[in-house]
Design a protein around this motif. Structure first.
Motif, PDB file in Angstrom:
ATOM      1  N   LYS A   1      16.381  -0.835  19.746  1.00 29.15           N
ATOM      2  CA  LYS A   1      16.711  -2.292  19.969  1.00 29.15           C
ATOM      3  C   LYS A   1      16.773  -1.883  21.865  1.00 29.15           C
ATOM      4  O   LYS A   1      17.160  -1.263  22.617  1.00 29.15           O
ATOM      5  CB  LYS A   1      17.952  -2.217  19.923  1.00 29.15           C
ATOM      6  CG  LYS A   1      17.940  -2.491  18.462  1.00 29.15           C
ATOM      7  CD  LYS A   1      19.433  -2.798  18.143  1.00 29.15           C
ATOM      8  CE  LYS A   1      19.573  -2.521  16.791  1.00 29.15           C
ATOM      9  NZ  LYS A   1      21.683  -2.694  16.622  1.00 29.15           N
ATOM     10  N   SER A   2      15.536  -3.545  22.104  1.00 29.12           N
ATOM     11  CA  SER A   2      15.257  -3.614  24.031  1.00 29.12           C
ATOM     12  C   SER A   2      17.089  -3.909  24.619  1.00 29.12           C
ATOM     13  O   SER A   2      17.097  -3.416  25.337  1.00 29.12           O
ATOM     14  CB  SER A   2      14.617  -4.985  23.885  1.00 29.12           C
ATOM     15  OG  SER A   2      13.177  -4.793  23.399  1.00 29.12           O
ATOM     16  N   ILE A   3      17.865  -4.744  24.015  1.00 29.93           N
ATOM     17  CA  ILE A   3      18.829  -4.734  24.482  1.00 29.93           C
ATOM     18  C   ILE A   3      20.030  -3.166  24.533  1.00 29.93           C
ATOM     19  O   ILE A   3      20.614  -3.693  25.527  1.00 29.93           O
ATOM     20  CB  ILE A   3      19.903  -5.794  23.879  1.00 29.93           C
ATOM     21  CG1 ILE A   3      20.932  -6.789  24.303  1.00 29.93           C
ATOM     22  CG2 ILE A   3      21.038  -4.912  22.160  1.00 29.93           C
ATOM     23  CD1 ILE A   3      21.480  -7.891  24.196  1.00 29.93           C
ATOM     24  N   VAL A   4      19.507  -2.510  23.555  1.00 27.74           N
ATOM     25  CA  VAL A   4      19.755  -1.022  24.070  1.00 27.74           C
ATOM     26  C   VAL A   4      19.332  -0.507  25.598  1.00 27.74           C
ATOM     27  O   VAL A   4      20.586   0.244  26.344  1.00 27.74           O
ATOM     28  CB  VAL A   4      20.008  -0.830  23.117  1.00 27.74           C
ATOM     29  CG1 VAL A   4      21.461   1.498  23.527  1.00 27.74           C
ATOM     30  CG2 VAL A   4      21.551  -0.564  22.030  1.00 27.74           C
ATOM     31  N   TRP A   5      18.362  -0.459  24.962  1.00 33.29           N
ATOM     32  CA  TRP A   5      17.706   0.648  25.973  1.00 33.29           C
ATOM     33  C   TRP A   5      17.202  -0.290  27.543  1.00 33.29           C
ATOM     34  O   TRP A   5      16.919   0.890  28.019  1.00 33.29           O
ATOM     35  CB  TRP A   5      15.559   0.247  25.415  1.00 33.29           C
ATOM     36  CG  TRP A   5      14.752   1.418  26.238  1.00 33.29           C
ATOM     37  CD1 TRP A   5      13.604   0.760  27.121  1.00 33.29           C
ATOM     38  CD2 TRP A   5      15.267   2.263  26.527  1.00 33.29           C
ATOM     39  NE1 TRP A   5      13.068   1.421  28.231  1.00 33.29           N
ATOM     40  CE2 TRP A   5      13.925   3.233  27.397  1.00 33.29           C
ATOM     41  CE3 TRP A   5      14.988   3.719  26.092  1.00 33.29           C
ATOM     42  CZ2 TRP A   5      13.258   4.017  27.544  1.00 33.29           C
ATOM     43  CZ3 TRP A   5      15.305   4.897  25.728  1.00 33.29           C
ATOM     44  CH2 TRP A   5      14.346   5.591  27.236  1.00 33.29           C
ATOM     45  N   PHE A   6      17.349  -1.364  27.373  1.00 33.30           N
ATOM     46  CA  PHE A   6      17.279  -2.006  28.646  1.00 33.30           C
ATOM     47  C   PHE A   6      19.005  -2.865  28.973  1.00 33.30           C
ATOM     48  O   PHE A   6      18.995  -3.645  30.241  1.00 33.30           O
ATOM     49  CB  PHE A   6      16.558  -3.689  28.564  1.00 33.30           C
ATOM     50  CG  PHE A   6      15.172  -3.337  28.752  1.00 33.30           C
ATOM     51  CD1 PHE A   6      14.392  -2.302  29.928  1.00 33.30           C
ATOM     52  CD2 PHE A   6      14.387  -3.265  27.514  1.00 33.30           C
ATOM     53  CE1 PHE A   6      12.443  -2.098  29.633  1.00 33.30           C
ATOM     54  CE2 PHE A   6      12.731  -3.117  27.275  1.00 33.30           C
ATOM     55  CZ  PHE A   6      11.943  -2.446  28.344  1.00 33.30           C
ATOM     56  N   GLY A   7      19.805  -1.996  27.967  1.00 32.01           N
ATOM     57  CA  GLY A   7      21.456  -2.553  29.085  1.00 32.01           C
ATOM     58  C   GLY A   7      21.997  -1.841  29.777  1.00 32.01           C
ATOM     59  O   GLY A   7      20.940  -1.270  30.957  1.00 32.01           O
ATOM     60  N   TYR A   8      22.186  -2.138  30.385  1.00 28.60           N
ATOM     61  CA  TYR A   8      22.792  -2.272  31.807  1.00 28.60           C
ATOM     62  C   TYR A   8      23.791  -0.819  31.929  1.00 28.60           C
ATOM     63  O   TYR A   8      23.800  -0.313  32.765  1.00 28.60           O
ATOM     64  CB  TYR A   8      24.302  -3.572  32.037  1.00 28.60           C
ATOM     65  CG  TYR A   8      23.087  -4.887  32.046  1.00 28.60           C
ATOM     66  CD1 TYR A   8      22.087  -5.280  31.951  1.00 28.60           C
ATOM     67  CD2 TYR A   8      23.699  -5.731  31.536  1.00 28.60           C
ATOM     68  CE1 TYR A   8      21.825  -6.157  32.841  1.00 28.60           C
ATOM     69  CE2 TYR A   8      23.054  -7.376  32.169  1.00 28.60           C
ATOM     70  CZ  TYR A   8      22.081  -7.225  32.452  1.00 28.60           C
ATOM     71  OH  TYR A   8      20.871  -8.769  31.704  1.00 28.60           O
ATOM     72  N   ASN A   9      23.959  -0.556  31.203  1.00 31.89           N
ATOM     73  CA  ASN A   9      24.416   0.453  31.050  1.00 31.89           C
ATOM     74  C   ASN A   9      23.577   2.147  31.046  1.00 31.89           C
ATOM     75  O   ASN A   9      24.157   3.037  30.501  1.00 31.89           O
ATOM     76  CB  ASN A   9      26.215   0.983  30.483  1.00 31.89           C
ATOM     77  CG  ASN A   9      25.658   1.290  28.855  1.00 31.89           C
ATOM     78  OD1 ASN A   9      24.645   0.961  28.423  1.00 31.89           O
ATOM     79  ND2 ASN A   9      26.950   1.342  28.390  1.00 31.89           N
ATOM     80  N   GLN A  10      22.527   1.776  30.564  1.00 31.65           N
ATOM     81  CA  GLN A  10      21.299   2.874  30.475  1.00 31.65           C
ATOM     82  C   GLN A  10      21.128   3.347  31.291  1.00 31.65           C
ATOM     83  O   GLN A  10      21.328   3.157  32.767  1.00 31.65           O
ATOM     84  CB  GLN A  10      20.171   2.251  29.936  1.00 31.65           C
ATOM     85  CG  GLN A  10      19.468   3.277  29.115  1.00 31.65           C
ATOM     86  CD  GLN A  10      17.958   3.311  29.780  1.00 31.65           C
ATOM     87  OE1 GLN A  10      18.298   4.230  30.946  1.00 31.65           O
ATOM     88  NE2 GLN A  10      17.058   3.185  29.258  1.00 31.65           N
TER      89      GLN A  10
END
Length: 343
Positions: free
Chosen positions: A231-240
């Motif tokens: 998921k993009s919203i996870v891969w590029f998540g702010y805590n990644q």
């Protein structure tokens, strides 16, 4: 959002401006061009690689904005809360009036939606952060560097391992937990500013930022290339972790600058207004639809141009309004203080 320091250099004000422009561009790329897998599934043959690079370059904007708050701290949380809340209401109304003119239709219910901070995850989380700052500042008062370093390790385990990796609470960092995390990280960067590791971080902040951007975009691309669903919203998540690294590196690029500019300082007063104006619930679909059209006609150059136009228009509206709101909040705070003294 007052600082503990009485004077701010323009380096952080410039960072506010750049970070907010990055946020505008980020929104147009992921939801307008829709080439990073946020809205529609990512297709490497159709969507290509440029959108991933652009998104990786600017995805740290929100983190940088919160890092600035943590670096300076909040000495007057009530005033800060009132100002952010007031700006949300005022700019939400302005944004909806634009929508109502565009659609030739007005609804008080839709206007309420636009000023309701609960419909904007960033504003909602930032207001919660401001409410917690007295507790955080109390914990940070006179804290030693070594102790804070241990706290950061614990927070990393909590926010990166348990939240991001184990998918507890919220796995993309779109929450107040991430903001608290960044608040403490910023204070560690400030306390350790002259230490060897921080000196090296400042020295190599630009190449570190570039490397993080490359690995972030390439990582997503190659996983998609080999059929792995992410998921993009996870891969590029702010805590990644990579997003955290590039955000901190970008922050330190500006932290080492030393200059003063009244123009930059004045412009920076409108950046929060820019965010609210272009992210209200009923404006977002119109913004995305128009950005999608622009991308289809002019590609990424069109998206970049549109981001500049949106940013400048919102900034032109936000700067004078923000000034008036600041005066009103200051006057209200003064009256409250005088009332307390009389009693």
């Amino acid at each position: 959002m007052n600082a503990n320091n009485s004077v701010r250099l323009s380096n952080f004000e410039l960072l506010r401006i750049v970070a907010m422009f990055g946020i505008v561009l980020h929104h147009l790329v992921i939801k307008g061009a829709s080439t990073c897998g946020y809205v529609t599934p990512y297709n490497y043959e159709k969507d290509g690689f440029i959108g991933l690079i652009l998104n990786s370059l600017v995805v740290g904007g929100v983190n940088c904005f919160v890092l600035i708050t943590g670096w300076f701290g909040v000495s007057k949380p009530f005033k800060g809360f009132l100002k952010v809340f007031s700006e949300t209401v005022v700019f939400g109304c302005i944004s909806y009036l634009v929508v109502s003119i565009y659609e030739s239709n007005f609804s008080f219910r839709f206007m309420f939606d636009s000023v309701d901070f609960r419909n904007n995850w960033f504003v909602n989380s930032y207001l919660m952060l401001l409410l917690l700052t007295p507790i955080m500042e109390k914990s940070l008062a006179n804290i030693q560097y070594d102790e804070l370093k241990k706290w950061i390790i614990l927070l990393c385990i909590f926010n990166i391992v348990f939240v991001f990796l184990f998918r507890n609470l919220n796995d993309n960092g779109y929450n107040v937990i991430q903001f608290i995390f960044l608040y403490y990280i910023a204070r560690l960067l400030k306390l350790g500013y002259e230490r060897k590791w921080c000196v090296l971080l400042r020295k190599y902040s630009l190449p570190l930022y570039i490397l993080a951007v490359i690995f972030l975009s390439l990582g997503f691309y190659f996983m998609s290339l080999h059929g792995k669903s992410v998921k993009s919203i996870v891969w590029f998540g702010y805590n990644q972790p990579l997003v955290l690294i590039l955000s901190i590196a970008f922050f330190m690029i500006f932290a080492k600058l030393r200059f003063c500019s009244n123009v930059i300082n004045r412009i920076s007063t409108g950046v929060f207004g820019v965010f609210v104006l272009h992210t209200t619930i009923h404006l977002i679909p119109i913004r995305n639809e128009f950005a999608h059209f622009v991308y289809g006609e002019y590609g990424y150059w069109g998206i970049l141009g549109l981001a500049i136009i949106i940013f400048l228009i919102c900034l032109g509206l936000a700067i004078p309004c923000s000034k008036m709101i600041s005066k009103a909040v200051a006057a209200f705070g003064k009256n409250v203080h005088l009332h307390k003294l009389k009693n």
